[in-house]
Design an enzyme around this catalytic site. Structure first.
Site, short mmCIF file in Angstrom:
data_model
loop_
_atom_site.label_atom_id
_atom_site.label_comp_id
_atom_site.label_asym_id
_atom_site.label_seq_id
_atom_site.Cartn_x
_atom_site.Cartn_y
_atom_site.Cartn_z
N GLY A 219 31.05 6.20 -32.69
CA GLY A 219 31.72 7.17 -33.21
C GLY A 219 31.18 8.31 -34.18
O GLY A 219 31.97 9.21 -34.98
N CYS A 337 23.74 13.48 -23.00
CA CYS A 337 22.49 13.57 -23.50
C CYS A 337 21.40 13.58 -22.38
O CYS A 337 20.38 12.76 -22.66
CB CYS A 337 22.20 12.56 -24.90
SG CYS A 337 22.77 10.89 -24.11
#
Length: 385
Positions: A219, A337
């Site tokens: 998160g 990513c």
């Protein structure tokens, strides 16, 4: 002591395939040399193939090769750690041969170097080098408690020196264990790469919206969205792993986040029940992680070609299903990513084409450690018509 600790870490990561952070956590490190040993272990994992080659060992390495790898490293780099290694004289011809071979010198698996070279062309050699540099240390100021300027002053009181990068981002001037600070315990910041912070910013969450982070993990981006929303509106964090959502709830309490709900994705029914509910949707999808090798150098040794194929298929499945949670006129951000076009531009272009006009690409951005001191990220802002 340091020598045996390094051998143990390398055995765990390079031979047994365990994550580097877990190996470091298990290692019994001498307090006097702990920081140097951690940095040495990270460097050795980054350049394991280089030093194995300089030691005359074939790849993949075996347990019996690790002492020779250490000796080759020590001969080339002259570390200050108190090590008791067998005498090692580097063969000059071998050194020249390894330096001339970028796969060995930059230390990548053959298949991965070839794939990235094929996909990125002339951009790959500089990126291969940049992905081996140690990462910068960034903080995201929790704007529920104050902006980056206020956080800079608060950290200065605890002898942590920083530079302001944006209204919500600080960069440390030198490494510090920021998790021990009182400011961290008070929930004033999270450690988060500047590139990762920009993904949350691109989504444009605002107070009063319904925002879904559908691949939330622990998160980091969810908490950034909560700050953008000023604790007003509905913020739903979803993941397939309950354990990650538990960690998120703990972080949210420390950060003072009050508008957060969490939900485990148990199947397609979970997504269907949220059809047309979200003003904003973040899809930070599972990916190869090839953009964050600076931070996770062990990943280059554990990922395999079949993993990439599976991840690309999962990304496509998410794009085929999760956007139904978005309202007409809403916006989503697809992010990875990774710096591989198959996971990024090509994946998004395929999704837009399949949507037959239902979704429109507004913008896409790639962040690279070659062009800025961030990890590698891709993000695309997409609107639903």
């Amino acid at each position: 002591m340091m020598q045996s600790a390094l051998i143990s870490i390398l055995q765990s990561v390079l031979i047994e395939g365990h994550p580097l952070d877990k190996a470091l956590a298990r290692a019994e490190l001498d307090g006097r040399h702990k920081s140097e040993t951690v940095q040495a272990a990270q460097h050795l994992v980054r350049y394991a193939r280089r030093y194995g080659a300089l030691a005359g060992r074939s790849w993949p390495l075996k347990s019996g090769d690790l002492s020779a790898l250490l000796a080759a490293w020590a001969a080339l780099e002259s570390p200050s750690l108190p090590l008791k290694l067998k005498p090692f004289t580097q063969d000059k011809a071998l050194l020249a041969e390894v330096k001339a071979n970028p796969v060995l010198w930059q230390s990548y698996p053959d298949w991965l170097y070839e794939l990235m070279s094929e996909r990125l062309g002339d951009a790959w050699p500089a990126l291969a080098e940049a992905l081996n540099r140690p990462p910068a240390q960034y903080l995201r100021a929790n704007t529920l408690h104050g902006d980056a300027g206020a956080l800079k002053k608060r950290l200065a009181e605890e002898k942590v020196a920083t530079d302001v990068i944006s209204d919500s981002c600080l960069k440390l001037k030198r490494f510090a264990n920021v998790f021990r600070t009182q400011a961290f315990k008070e929930g004033r910041f999270e450690q988060q790469d500047w590139g990762s912070q920009q993904i949350a910013q691109l989504l444009g969450a605002a107070p009063g919206m319904t925002v879904i982070d559908a691949c939330a993990g622990a998160g980091g981006k969810t908490l950034a969205l909560a700050a953008q929303m000023q604790n007003k509106g509905r913020l739903l964090a979803m993941d397939i792993f309950e354990g990650k959502l538990q960690a998120l709830r703990k972080r949210a309490r420390r950060a003072g986040v009050h508008n957060l709900e969490t939900r485990v994705i148990e199947g397609s029914a979970t997504i269907k029940r949220l059809k047309g509910k979200a003003d904003r949707l973040l899809l930070d999808v599972p990916c190869s992680g090839l953009g964050v090798l600076r931070r996770n150098p062990d990943a280059k040794w554990t990922i395999a070609p079949e993993h990439l194929d599976n991840l690309i298929a999962i990304q496509r499945e998410i794009l085929d299903s999760y956007p139904r949670m978005l309202k007409a006129g809403g916006k989503l951000v697809y992010a990875t990513c990774s710096l591989l076009p198959q996971e990024n531009q090509l994946q998004v272009a395929d999704f837009i084409a399949r949507s037959a006009g239902q979704f429109v690409l507004e913008s896409e951005h790639t962040l690279s450690p070659v062009e800025g001191d961030t990890d590698g990220f891709y993000m695309a802002l997409i609107s639903r018509q």
